[in-house]
Design a protein around this motif. Structure first.
Motif, PDB file in Angstrom:
ATOM      1  N   HIS A  82       0.831  -1.214   0.000  1.00  0.00           N
ATOM      2  CA  HIS A  82       0.000   0.000   0.000  1.00  0.00           C
ATOM      3  C   HIS A  82       0.867   1.267   0.000  1.00  0.00           C
ATOM      4  N   VAL A  83       1.899   1.259  -0.819  1.00  0.00           N
ATOM      5  CA  VAL A  83       2.791   2.409  -0.925  1.00  0.00           C
ATOM      6  C   VAL A  83       2.180   3.433  -1.881  1.00  0.00           C
ATOM      7  N   ALA A  84       2.176   4.689  -1.479  1.00  0.00           N
ATOM      8  CA  ALA A  84       1.638   5.742  -2.342  1.00  0.00           C
ATOM      9  C   ALA A  84       2.545   5.964  -3.553  1.00  0.00           C
ATOM     10  N   LYS A  85       1.937   6.243  -4.686  1.00  0.00           N
ATOM     11  CA  LYS A  85       2.671   6.554  -5.914  1.00  0.00           C
ATOM     12  C   LYS A  85       2.649   8.069  -6.078  1.00  0.00           C
ATOM     13  N   LEU A  86       3.798   8.709  -5.891  1.00  0.00           N
ATOM     14  CA  LEU A  86       3.839  10.159  -5.741  1.00  0.00           C
ATOM     15  C   LEU A  86       4.327  10.864  -6.991  1.00  0.00           C
ATOM     16  N   SER A  87       3.598  11.911  -7.379  1.00  0.00           N
ATOM     17  CA  SER A  87       3.993  12.778  -8.472  1.00  0.00           C
ATOM     18  C   SER A  87       3.961  14.221  -7.960  1.00  0.00           C
ATOM     19  N   ARG A  88       4.065  15.174  -8.854  1.00  0.00           N
ATOM     20  CA  ARG A  88       4.101  16.583  -8.447  1.00  0.00           C
ATOM     21  C   ARG A  88       2.866  16.977  -7.638  1.00  0.00           C
ATOM     22  N   ALA A  89       1.694  16.482  -8.011  1.00  0.00           N
ATOM     23  CA  ALA A  89       0.451  16.934  -7.395  1.00  0.00           C
ATOM     24  C   ALA A  89       0.321  16.528  -5.937  1.00  0.00           C
TER      25      ALA A  89
END
Length: 303
Positions: A82-89
């Motif tokens: 359940h790792v978050a997938k992080l981008s700029r937003a």
């Protein structure tokens, strides 16, 4: 204050002028199953070190942005669920809330720039998804390339994308797309896309010089180096095209959208190619790490 920390190895490298190559972490958490993910992460880091540079895998752990992971931290990330997938937003929100997150191409570029790292090796960038004229599904990676001064080495845009539209958007945004050692744009698992590359360069020194010239001209953003997968490891585009179409059709039938699209498609293509896509993916990432280490070394020498 930005919650950013450098691993001891990366901190020592930056202070001593040793080349450093940033690496993303979504390939670990969302791109491959365990244990191939940590095996690949270690292998890619080893390629960077063999090229005379220090790897800096980026991730968010406990609400802190890490530029470089220790062996224990790398293992922790590879085994996490359940790792978050992080981008700029969502990078800032996730750092505020804490927890664990893996960095996409866009977030890795942001992290690398904050950490003082100019070169980044990844598998393939995101881009304009097929049917984007209806879904408006366009990766933040493209905007990030136009804003953040990092040279990104990839095997081209991911082959699941609409490659002509992706190139058009990059051109509009003023991002140089440079094929390495060939005139044709590579297509991730395949060396051939049938599309002429806008630019070509044949040496790491030339690529580093272009990076420095962009800075001298005051141009924002980075450059995309499209590095073809080694010939022995590629899946020919004629073999891959029907597989991609089948996976895309299944995603549409199941109404899979937004951030869930790419992981679904990569998994289905892995299944439909009986693992060939994963083998090719590992080979191309390692190949990109080798070139990125060369470029990072040239950038250090050109300071």
């Amino acid at each position: 204050m930005i919650p950013l920390t450098h691993s001891p190895e990366v901190a020592d490298a930056l202070s001593s002028g040793t080349p450093v190559v940033a690496l993303e972490s979504t390939i670990i958490t969302h791109g491959m199953p365990y244990p191939q993910n940590i095996e690949t992460a270690r292998a890619v880091e080893a390629e960077v070190r063999a090229g005379g540079a220090v790897p800096a895998t980026m991730a968010v752990l406990g609400g802190t942005l890490h530029a470089g992971l220790t062996e224990d931290e790398l293992t922790q990330l590879a085994e996490a669920t359940h790792v978050a997938k992080l981008s700029r937003a969502d990078l800032a929100v996730h750092l505020t809330r804490g927890g664990t997150g893996a960095t996409t191409v866009a977030a890795t570029m942001i992290a690398a720039n904050l950490a003082g790292i100019e070169t980044f090796a990844t598998g393939g960038i995101g881009g304009v998804h097929r049917r984007a004229e209806q879904t408006f599904d366009i990766s933040a990676d493209l905007q990030e390339l136009s804003k953040t001064a990092v040279t990104v080495v990839a095997a081209g845009p991911k082959a699941i994308l609409d490659l002509p539209k992706t190139l058009e958007v990059l051109e509009t945004l003023g991002v140089p797309v440079i094929a390495y050692g060939q005139d044709e744009l590579p297509a991730f698992w395949s060396r051939s896309s049938g599309i002429d590359a806008p630019l070509r360069m044949d040496s790491a020194a030339e690529i580093a010089a272009a990076h420095r010239m962009r800075a001298a001209l005051g141009l924002p953003g980075g450059q995309l180096i499209a590095n073809p997968i080694p010939e022995a490891d590629e899946i020919p585009v004629d073999d891959l095209f029907p597989v991609i179409l089948q996976a895309l059709g299944e995603a549409e039938d199941q109404r899979i959208a937004a951030k869930a699209v790419t992981p679904f498609l990569l998994q289905r293509i892995f299944e439909l190619t009986e693992g060939r896509s994963l083998t090719a993916n590992i080979a191309l990432v390692k190949n990109n790490a080798r070139l990125a280490a060369e470029i990072a070394g040239e950038l250090v020498r050109s300071r």
